[in-house]
Design an enzyme around this catalytic site. Structure first.
Site, PDB file in Angstrom:
ATOM      1  N   CYS A   1      27.663 -27.854-109.667  1.00 46.99           N
ATOM      2  CA  CYS A   1      26.930 -27.652-110.457  1.00 46.99           C
ATOM      3  C   CYS A   1      27.310 -26.745-111.608  1.00 46.99           C
ATOM      4  CB  CYS A   1      25.360 -27.134-109.888  1.00 46.99           C
ATOM      5  SG  CYS A   1      23.976 -26.859-111.166  1.00 46.99           S
TER       6      CYS A   1
ATOM      7  N   TYR B   1      36.672 -37.280-117.463  1.00 49.38           N
ATOM      8  CA  TYR B   1      36.925 -36.966-116.077  1.00 49.38           C
ATOM      9  C   TYR B   1      36.852 -38.124-114.897  1.00 49.38           C
ATOM     10  CZ  TYR B   1      38.334 -32.148-117.387  1.00 49.38           C
ATOM     11  OH  TYR B   1      39.259 -31.518-117.872  1.00 49.38           O
TER      12      TYR B   1
ATOM     13  N   CYS C   1      18.956 -27.444-108.529  1.00 47.95           N
ATOM     14  CA  CYS C   1      18.582 -26.702-109.687  1.00 47.95           C
ATOM     15  C   CYS C   1      18.145 -27.581-110.875  1.00 47.95           C
ATOM     16  CB  CYS C   1      19.295 -25.522-110.178  1.00 47.95           C
ATOM     17  SG  CYS C   1      20.637 -26.399-111.029  1.00 47.95           S
TER      18      CYS C   1
ATOM     19  N   ALA D   1      61.451 -35.871-110.929  1.00 49.58           N
ATOM     20  CA  ALA D   1      61.229 -35.217-109.582  1.00 49.58           C
ATOM     21  C   ALA D   1      61.293 -36.313-108.632  1.00 49.58           C
ATOM     22  CB  ALA D   1      60.035 -34.707-109.721  1.00 49.58           C
TER      23      ALA D   1
ATOM     24  N   ASP E   1      45.193 -33.460-109.237  1.00 41.85           N
ATOM     25  CA  ASP E   1      44.919 -34.518-108.429  1.00 41.85           C
ATOM     26  C   ASP E   1      44.991 -34.109-106.916  1.00 41.85           C
ATOM     27  OD1 ASP E   1      48.258 -35.280-109.905  1.00 41.85           O
ATOM     28  OD2 ASP E   1      47.770 -34.496-107.835  1.00 41.85           O
TER      29      ASP E   1
ATOM     30  N   GLN F   1      49.481 -26.861-110.692  1.00 42.34           N
ATOM     31  CA  GLN F   1      48.634 -26.913-111.734  1.00 42.34           C
ATOM     32  C   GLN F   1      47.935 -28.333-111.885  1.00 42.34           C
ATOM     33  OE1 GLN F   1      50.773 -25.251-115.341  1.00 42.34           O
ATOM     34  NE2 GLN F   1      52.573 -25.794-114.011  1.00 42.34           N
ATOM     35  N   ASN F   2      48.262 -29.147-111.015  1.00 41.07           N
ATOM     36  CA  ASN F   2      47.710 -30.442-111.090  1.00 41.07           C
ATOM     37  C   ASN F   2      46.299 -30.475-110.429  1.00 41.07           C
ATOM     38  OD1 ASN F   2      49.921 -31.247-112.265  1.00 41.07           O
ATOM     39  ND2 ASN F   2      50.846 -32.221-110.568  1.00 41.07           N
TER      40      ASN F   2
ATOM     41  N   HIS G   1      44.532 -24.825-111.204  1.00 40.36           N
ATOM     42  CA  HIS G   1      43.386 -25.213-112.250  1.00 40.36           C
ATOM     43  C   HIS G   1      42.501 -26.215-111.442  1.00 40.36           C
ATOM     44  CE1 HIS G   1      47.079 -24.733-114.896  1.00 40.36           C
ATOM     45  NE2 HIS G   1      46.518 -23.368-115.028  1.00 40.36           N
TER      46      HIS G   1
END
Ligand code: BV8
Ligand code: ZN
Length: 254
Positions: free
Chosen positions: A128, A67, A157, A238, A105, A102-103, A120
């Site tokens: 956290c 990620y 935490c 697109a 970014d 759904q992206n 998403h």
């Protein structure tokens, strides 16, 4: 580029338009889709196997590294002509556009669109994984991909900080899903752009619209699981389709 008559006709008459986008919307910004073979360190990795709570539990450093690198790529990426055309169309004011994506970014926002729902989640919204509290952004982007990287630690935490992403098997943010459903149900036209339409409940939205007699236009160079319910399909990227459609709509109103 010539706009198919059925697509132009539907777009010309619509006033409440819901646009559902997927990874294909960001492909022309240089971001790999989920279908595209992963490259580099994750070459033989099925993204869905990394995007799960199980993968995080098993090896958070491996998931965090993936990620962190995607954050770098998404920070470097620029909105493409498709993102910009959707933002301009919304500003033009003839029709109201709801963008549901759904992206993970932020290219729609950087192009100037108000995004109604990130179904998403968002890769930059860190929290956290233990107490759920938001976490601050994380330092400089990576300069190159790394195999493993320890996630930051929560200041509240001591738990591990995770990306604000909806992983497979995790529930979607209820408020975002409800907004997307409401916009889909009140739309008089639904665009489905750059999605393979296999991930649920997101793919259920255009199907729901179709069952309520709302026309669905699919913009995607490839056939998808949603093509059967599409009123009109436009098999072009697109980033080429949307600017051409906007130009044609403007010519119509000129
Ligand atoms: C949940 C974040 C329950 C991660 C993502 C019903 C039936 C079957 C299965 C299920 C079901 N309901 C639930 C499931 C399970 C699962 C699911 O759908 N599995 C699929 C694989 C069968 N769904 C879930 O797990 C969801 N959660 O159901 O929770 C629950 C409920 C209550 C309590 C607890 C649990 C969560 C799903 C969300 C997962 N997270 N993303 C991350 O980014 O790391 S999904 C992720 O994959 C993307 O966000 C996206 O949604 C999906 C990929 O699809 P696309 O975006 O469509 O991209 P793809 O690569 O597939 O296709 C690209 C398309 O673009 C292609 O068609 C290509 O032709 C086109 N294209 C390429 N270039 C262009 C282009 N188009 C236009 N222009 C171009 N230039
Ligand atoms: Zn915490």
């Amino acid at each position: 580029m010539n706009v198919p008559d059925d697509v132009l006709d539907l777009a010309r008459r619509a006033r409440e338009i819901t646009v559902l986008t997927g990874a294909g919307m960001s492909a022309e910004s240089g971001l790999a889709t989920f279908r595209d073979a992963q490259t580099g360190l994750w070459a033989n990795q099925d993204p869905a196997s990394l995007a799960t709570p199980e993968a995080w539990e098993a090896d958070p450093a491996r998931v965090w590294a993936w990620y962190r690198w995607r954050m770098t790529l998404m920070t470097r990426a620029q909105p493409n002509a498709g993102h910009r055309a959707l933002a301009e169309w919304s500003e033009a004011g003839d029709a109201h556009l709801w963008v549901v994506t759904q992206n993970v970014d932020d290219l729609h926002e950087r192009a100037g669109s108000d995004v109604l729902a990130h179904l998403h989640g968002s890769i930059f919204a860190l929290r956290c994984s233990r107490c759920g509290q938001d976490a601050d952004a994380v330092g400089e982007p990576l300069t190159e991909p790394v195999e493993r990287l320890d996630p930051p630690v929560c200041v509240h935490c001591g738990g591990l900080v995770r990306p604000g992403i909806v992983w497979f098997g995790e529930a979607l943010p209820q408020d975002a899903l409800e907004r997307a459903e409401a916009a889909t149900l009140s739309a008089d036209l639904v665009f489905v752009i750059g999605t393979s339409g296999i991930v649920y409940p997101a793919a259920g939205l255009p199907i729901m619209a179709h069952h309520r007699g709302v026309p669905v236009v699919e913009i995607n160079p490839e056939e998808t699981d949603l093509s059967d319910i599409a009123t009109a399909t436009w098999r072009v990227p697109a980033g080429e389709a949307l600017p051409a459609l906007l130009t044609a709509l403007r010519e119509n109103t000129a």
